[in-house]
Design a protein around this motif. Sequence first.
Motif, PDB file in Angstrom:
ATOM      1  N   GLN A   1       0.837  -1.189   0.000  1.00  0.00           N
ATOM      2  CA  GLN A   1       0.000   0.000   0.000  1.00  0.00           C
ATOM      3  C   GLN A   1       0.875   1.243   0.000  1.00  0.00           C
ATOM      4  O   GLN A   1       1.737   1.425   0.846  1.00  0.00           O
ATOM      5  N   ASP A   2       0.669   2.120  -0.959  1.00  0.00           N
ATOM      6  CA  ASP A   2       1.403   3.381  -1.053  1.00  0.00           C
ATOM      7  C   ASP A   2       0.407   4.528  -1.107  1.00  0.00           C
ATOM      8  O   ASP A   2       0.143   5.096  -2.150  1.00  0.00           O
TER       9      ASP A   2
ATOM     10  N   MET B   1      -5.889   4.004  -1.505  1.00  0.00           N
ATOM     11  CA  MET B   1      -6.247   2.980  -2.477  1.00  0.00           C
ATOM     12  C   MET B   1      -7.750   2.779  -2.448  1.00  0.00           C
ATOM     13  O   MET B   1      -8.337   2.698  -1.376  1.00  0.00           O
ATOM     14  N   PRO B   2      -8.380   2.692  -3.595  1.00  0.00           N
ATOM     15  CA  PRO B   2      -9.821   2.463  -3.606  1.00  0.00           C
ATOM     16  C   PRO B   2     -10.142   1.057  -3.138  1.00  0.00           C
ATOM     17  O   PRO B   2      -9.344   0.132  -3.325  1.00  0.00           O
ATOM     18  N   PRO B   3     -11.304   0.862  -2.522  1.00  0.00           N
ATOM     19  CA  PRO B   3     -11.675  -0.469  -2.088  1.00  0.00           C
ATOM     20  C   PRO B   3     -11.935  -1.387  -3.274  1.00  0.00           C
ATOM     21  O   PRO B   3     -12.412  -0.959  -4.319  1.00  0.00           O
ATOM     22  N   GLN B   4     -11.615  -2.655  -3.127  1.00  0.00           N
ATOM     23  CA  GLN B   4     -11.863  -3.628  -4.176  1.00  0.00           C
ATOM     24  C   GLN B   4     -13.336  -4.017  -4.182  1.00  0.00           C
ATOM     25  O   GLN B   4     -13.956  -4.150  -3.136  1.00  0.00           O
ATOM     26  N   GLU B   5     -13.879  -4.242  -5.345  1.00  0.00           N
ATOM     27  CA  GLU B   5     -15.271  -4.670  -5.447  1.00  0.00           C
ATOM     28  C   GLU B   5     -15.382  -6.183  -5.567  1.00  0.00           C
ATOM     29  O   GLU B   5     -16.467  -6.716  -5.674  1.00  0.00           O
ATOM     30  N   ASP B   6     -14.243  -6.882  -5.559  1.00  0.00           N
ATOM     31  CA  ASP B   6     -14.260  -8.335  -5.739  1.00  0.00           C
ATOM     32  C   ASP B   6     -13.921  -9.085  -4.459  1.00  0.00           C
ATOM     33  O   ASP B   6     -13.529 -10.244  -4.491  1.00  0.00           O
TER      34      ASP B   6
ATOM     35  N   GLY C   1     -11.508  -8.182  -2.351  1.00  0.00           N
ATOM     36  CA  GLY C   1     -10.103  -8.054  -2.024  1.00  0.00           C
ATOM     37  C   GLY C   1      -9.868  -7.080  -0.888  1.00  0.00           C
ATOM     38  O   GLY C   1     -10.695  -6.897  -0.004  1.00  0.00           O
ATOM     39  N   TYR C   2      -8.715  -6.424  -0.954  1.00  0.00           N
ATOM     40  CA  TYR C   2      -8.290  -5.534   0.123  1.00  0.00           C
ATOM     41  C   TYR C   2      -9.218  -4.336   0.274  1.00  0.00           C
ATOM     42  O   TYR C   2      -9.619  -3.718  -0.706  1.00  0.00           O
TER      43      TYR C   2
ATOM     44  N   SER D   1      -5.122 -11.294   1.861  1.00  0.00           N
ATOM     45  CA  SER D   1      -5.094 -10.772   0.503  1.00  0.00           C
ATOM     46  C   SER D   1      -3.651 -10.617   0.056  1.00  0.00           C
ATOM     47  O   SER D   1      -2.712 -10.789   0.823  1.00  0.00           O
ATOM     48  N   GLU D   2      -3.461 -10.274  -1.217  1.00  0.00           N
ATOM     49  CA  GLU D   2      -2.120 -10.103  -1.737  1.00  0.00           C
ATOM     50  C   GLU D   2      -1.498  -8.772  -1.340  1.00  0.00           C
ATOM     51  O   GLU D   2      -0.313  -8.547  -1.550  1.00  0.00           O
ATOM     52  N   VAL D   3      -2.293  -7.869  -0.783  1.00  0.00           N
ATOM     53  CA  VAL D   3      -1.787  -6.565  -0.356  1.00  0.00           C
ATOM     54  C   VAL D   3      -1.129  -6.707   1.006  1.00  0.00           C
ATOM     55  O   VAL D   3      -1.691  -7.307   1.918  1.00  0.00           O
TER      56      VAL D   3
END
Length: 259
Positions: free
Chosen positions: A2-3, A6-11, A13-14, A107-109
């Motif tokens: 995370q830099d 970041m917008p929230p994921q709709e799938d 995710g993070y 998650s991958e984040v």
Amino acid sequence: KQDGAMPPQEDGGYHPGKDIAYALGTRPDVLAVGGIFGIFGAVTQTLAANLVATAVAFDTIAFTVFFSALVHRVVFGYSLFGSPGGSGYFDMTPFENGEEVAADGGSEVMRPAVEPWLPHQYTWGNVAMIGLVAGLLGGFLVISTGSVFLGFGISAASLTFLNLGVEKIPVTHHMTLPGSAGAAALVADPTGSSQVVAILIAAVFGMAGALVGEAGQRVFYAHGDTHVDPPAFGILVMSLLIGVLTLAGVTARGLYVPF
């Protein structure tokens, strides 16, 4: 990694649940959830105010901000306290060592294993010092203007610079308000001959508010995935302390919140 925002994921995710300054647009589901929790907050505040009217006084707005943050963690399936990094909830060394964990439980984040609420304002000594100074300011404003809220207003206004991107602005509204309130509650006339006593009490209450807020951020914020407001926790605890002292007949006057 995370830099920044970041917008929230709709799938699924993070979800950057701590990025409370990020605008989420006009999605109907987002607006609906915001509206529901807004109604919940209004009802909670009303019920808490009615409770205060018949029991010990405390800042019901701070309580509502803190309590609703815990409720949303439960509702959306987040851990109430998060998973402590290092040796426990008060250990901030994983952040200092740059340790990371997977965000949102897999998650991958990646995010820091421990995330201080304010990276420039979390060491005990620094927090105590800024609390002492902010408390002195709150006390000075009480004895010079008679206002319990002016210090809080100045602290709140200073957050404008932090939100505009000015780095390392101290956050102090949970220090100036307890400082002012402590001086006004424990000294019969903080604008009269007891000014020195009022200033000293304000310094102690300001420092206490700062340290309580820091303890709250370590327990409720630093190890979790969503925002829980440390200043609200600090104000809640310090206002409850004043309420208890009032109930015990120690204070010269009641809490600053009128009912």
